[in-house]
Design an enzyme around this catalytic site. Structure first.
Site, short mmCIF file in Angstrom:
data_model
loop_
_atom_site.label_atom_id
_atom_site.label_comp_id
_atom_site.label_asym_id
_atom_site.label_seq_id
_atom_site.Cartn_x
_atom_site.Cartn_y
_atom_site.Cartn_z
N HIS A 362 0.56 -1.36 -0.04
CA HIS A 362 -0.46 0.12 -0.07
C HIS A 362 0.63 1.42 0.13
O HIS A 362 0.70 2.19 -0.31
CB HIS A 362 -0.85 -0.36 0.96
CG HIS A 362 -2.27 -1.01 0.41
ND1 HIS A 362 -1.70 -2.13 1.03
CD2 HIS A 362 -2.83 -0.90 -0.22
CE1 HIS A 362 -3.35 -3.04 1.52
NE2 HIS A 362 -3.66 -2.21 0.12
N GLU A 603 -11.29 -10.25 -6.73
CA GLU A 603 -9.68 -10.83 -6.62
C GLU A 603 -9.53 -11.58 -5.66
O GLU A 603 -8.05 -11.99 -5.52
CB GLU A 603 -9.41 -8.98 -5.53
CG GLU A 603 -11.09 -8.94 -4.08
CD GLU A 603 -10.14 -7.29 -3.74
OE1 GLU A 603 -9.19 -7.21 -4.10
OE2 GLU A 603 -10.96 -7.55 -2.21
N ASP A 627 -4.49 -8.23 -5.41
CA ASP A 627 -4.60 -9.13 -4.96
C ASP A 627 -4.97 -10.37 -5.71
O ASP A 627 -4.15 -11.89 -6.00
CB ASP A 627 -5.42 -9.13 -3.31
CG ASP A 627 -6.04 -8.43 -2.60
OD1 ASP A 627 -4.85 -8.74 -2.02
OD2 ASP A 627 -5.99 -8.29 -1.89
N CYS A 674 -8.89 -1.61 -11.07
CA CYS A 674 -9.34 -1.04 -10.28
C CYS A 674 -7.45 -1.29 -9.47
O CYS A 674 -7.38 -0.45 -9.02
CB CYS A 674 -10.03 -0.85 -9.36
SG CYS A 674 -10.34 -1.70 -7.85
#
Ligand code: PEP
Ligand code: MG
Length: 754
Positions: A362, A603, A627, A674
């Site tokens: 992240h 995901e 993911d 995304c």
């Protein structure tokens, strides 16, 4: 032996220089094995010789002077064979060479262990004994284990240039440490080391500017902890037996002892800041406790560490918030959190470098969003020795230069200049539509939410928010935020972007996103209690969030709702029931709420295979390639060791995406991408060719992707996709994608312009 091993490894790890590390090592290994001599030779490939770098047992004057030709003697032979040589009488071996040649009584027994890093011999660790004897198996494995540790320390010293100084040879050409290219760009600046609070091991060395002030702070911290202990003793006076009460007294004595206080102060006076001095004092005390045979007393070492942490916490809390970041800050750490990143003013932040993490962590996502270059997963980064050092981070190639030569600095300045020119060129795309040359529009949305920005970057440029990660508003608080608090957060984003659509994702904690007040300890968190799994088990948390979202959208009607980590239709059905219930409840309470379009994140591989079933139940699908890649390829997205295997261009991923698009098409639903792949300009033609309906990405990618989009036609994109689907490896897909970018003159979007 294990305890000794651990102690030596710790001491080597903590030593401020390689020289100091070697001295500790030879002394302690010789003692532990009871040998007469322990020496370390390092291999100087340029001069083709092994140099004696440290010894305990040979005359000190031999260090740096004894040099053995590359293939000569038993040392040369150990290095050449890259294997252990264990002889009870070396003097009879054909390769034997008397080392110091000072006519002393010969050393018969010989154990040579090569020091190897990445299959390359860096030197030899040698043990000698006067009397003939064969070193036992456990002694050999002991030395081998240490040689492995030493290899890492040597490799670091070579990179930092320290080793070149020690060998007093010519300076090695500038080297760099290799990590993962996590966010493009080049940053030149000064290292600013960050570390997790109250973790003694993570405290770096920092030169002290005002020792008296540090000493005052240290004494105050000790006094504070002593007071805490006294308070605790008083509170528990009735509950504890007399002997247990004595524990508090023991703690107090330890805390106020000469060793603890005076030695730390001496270390501050010697030039280290209070936290670093404290770390060393605690390490020394722990080493002493480790040597104690009595298991009970040895255990008391844990108390010392605990006390050390408490003092550290006070030092860190008591210290004024450090706001003086260098003008060009390179944020350096073992691991850097989103919060630490957010603490540096954007104007001062030149780059990010960390030992852990990868391109899909992240913090990497955030860095790309902010346009800050980052190299993560730099496994050999000597974090504790970097404070204040000039460094360069090359986020295109994942390189970190710690002793950049003038030539490297000049080269990177040139690159930075080119980059500025390139950004200016990209700027010309701003406000132009995101459409192909044959006039097809592919809306580009923004991923945001990790920071509670007033005005998110890329706001004007995007068609709306394709992914609002709601985790941060949860992470920055000390408890679950209530409905009203969440309502305010969501309302702000929805208003900021209205009338453009905003997709709010429900809470996706777990994995690498932990809430401080909701700790979930699992050995395999990415396969554990995460995303919808948590909120399904805690409907009260889910309902509060959904109610806040629904209320936030009243009158704006630009909200979509997205569910993370869906693995089965049951999970989805449950979530949809709860959303409907929240809506009904609110309507009943008199709120003018409307059921928003709901989407599912694809995901998890299971969702790919059931894309059609999921699509039938919702309004849209959004593929989280970050993911999906990790679960499809069984590669942890945060593990630097396997980062090279994490490949979003893997043919399996392409096939999965295609299946999702087809599954959604069967029910007339739209698909958005995304994950980070959506913001990679190399992937734009492939995704366009697949027929996805929108892309959502970090702010830093919007113009780049638009640049590609405006340079190709849909027909061309389909043709490239067709060829990509014939590829049997990710490398093949990469080559195709790259070749197309070069062809349309946009190769510099993904690599430094040269
Ligand atoms: C993803 O997994 O691709 C995604 C967009 O979600 P996150 O990165 O927040 O896990
Ligand atoms: Mg995800």
């Amino acid at each position: 032996m294990l305890a000794t091993l651990r102690r030596i490894i710790e001491a080597v790890d903590k030593a401020p220089t390689l020289d100091a590390a070697l001295s500790v090592l030879v002394r302690d290994v010789r003692l532990a094995i009871g040998a007469d001599v322990c020496s370390v030779y390092l291999t100087d490939q340029e001069r083709r010789e092994h140099v004696l770098m440290a010894t305990d047992g040979l005359p000190a004057g031999a260090v740096g002077r004894v040099r053995i030709a590359l293939h000569r003697g038993l040392i040369g032979r150990t290095a050449e064979r890259a294997d252990i040589i264990n002889l009870d009488d070396a003097t009879t071996h054909p390769s034997y060479l008397a080392v110091t040649g000072n006519g002393e009584e010969p050393l018969h027994a010989f154990l040579g262990v090569p020091i190897i890093q990445h299959r390359k011999v860096l030197g030899v660790l040698v043990l000698r004994q006067r009397a003939p004897r064969r070193f036992a198996d456990d002694e050999v494995t002991f030395v081998v284990t240490l040689a492995v540790q030493l290899a890492a320390a040597i490799a670091i010293a070579r990179t930092t240039g320290e080793l070149a100084d020690l060998q007093s040879g010519p300076r090695l050409p500038t080297r760099y440490l290799k990590g993962i290219a996590a966010a493009p760009g080049v940053g030149t600046g000064t290292a600013y080391v960050v570390y997790p609070p109250a973790d003694l091991d993570a405290v770096p060395d920092k030169p002290v500017t005002d020792p008296d002030a540090e000493i005052v702070a240290f004494r105050a911290a000790v006094g504070g902890v002593a007071k805490d202990i006294a308070g605790l003793a008083e509170r528990l006076a009735d509950a504890l037996r007399g002997e247990d009460q004595a524990l508090f007294e023991a703690w107090r004595l330890m805390l106020e002892s000469e060793t603890f206080v005076a030695e730390t102060i001496a270390r501050i006076r010697a030039g280290n800041w209070a936290q670093g001095a404290l770390r060393d004092t605690v390490a020394e005390l722990l080493a002493e406790f480790d040597r104690i045979d009595d298991p009970y007393l040895r255990e008391r070492g844990a108390d010392v560490r605990d006390l050390g942490c408490q003092v550290l916490l006070r030092l860190q809390r008591g210290a004024p918030m450090r706001t003086a970041f260098p003008a060009q800050t390179l944020l350096v750490g073992d691991e850097i959190s989103a919060m630490q990143l957010a603490a540096v003013p954007r104007d001062s932040l030149a780059g990010i470098v960390s030992r852990r993490g990868s391109a899909s962590s992240h913090v990497a996502i955030l860095a790309r969003g902010m346009g800050v270059p980052a190299a993560l997963g730099v496994l050999e980064l000597p974090v504790s020795r970097l404070e204040g050092r000039p460094m360069i981070v090359d986020g295109y190639r994942g390189r970190v230069y710690m002793q950049p030569s003038a030539a490297v600095v000049t080269e990177y300045r040139r690159l930075a200049e080119e980059e500025r020119a390139f950004s200016a060129e990209l700027e010309t795309l701003r406000h132009l539509p995101a459409e192909t040359i044959d006039g097809f529009t592919l809306p580009l949305y923004l991923n945001t939410g990790l920071v509670l920005e007033q005005r998110p970057l890329g706001m004007d440029e995007s068609a709306g928010v394709g992914l609002y990660r709601t985790e941060l508003p949860f992470m920055v608080r000390d408890r679950f935020p209530g409905e009203e608090t969440q309502l305010r957060d969501y309302r702000r984003v929805l208003e900021t972007f209205a009338p453009r659509p905003v997709t709010l994702r429900t809470l996706d904690v777990g994995g690498d996103k932990q809430l401080p007040y909701f700790p979930v300890a699992e050995s395999n968190p990415f396969l554990g209690w995460r995303g919808i799994r948590i909120t399904r088990d805690h409907p009260e948390i889910f309902m509060t969030q959904v109610r806040a979202m629904l209320r936030a959208a009243i009158g704006l009607d630009n909200m979509q709702l997205l569910l993370p980590m869906i693995t089965s239709v049951d999970e989805l059905d449950d979530a949809l029931t709860l959303i409907q219930r929240a809506c009904d409840e609110l309507a009943h309470e008199g709120h003018a709420v409307r059921l928003p379009p709901v989407g599912v994140m694809v995901e998890v591989p299971a969702a790919v295979y059931q894309a059609d079933l999921l699509a039938r139940r919702v309004s849209f699908l959004s593929v989280g390639t970050n993911d999906l890649t990790q679960y499809l390829l069984a590669v942890d997205r945060n593990n630097a060791r396997v980062a090279a295997l994490y490949d979003e261009f893997h043919p399996a991923l392409l096939r999965a995406l295609l299946q999702v698009v087809e599954g959604a098409r069967a029910h007339g639903r739209e698909v958005s991408i995304c994950g980070e792949l959506a913001g990679d300009p190399r992937a734009t033609p492939i995704l366009l060719g697949m027929g996805v309906h929108s892309l959502s990405m970090g702010a830093g990618s919007l113009l780049r992707v638009k640049g590609v989009l405006r340079s190709i036609s849909r027909a061309r994109a389909k043709e490239v996709l067709g060829r990509a689907l014939l590829c049997e490896s990710g490398a093949c897909v990469h080559r195709l994608a790259m070749a197309l970018l070069e062809e349309i003159g946009l190769g510099s979007l993904v690599r430094p312009g040269r």
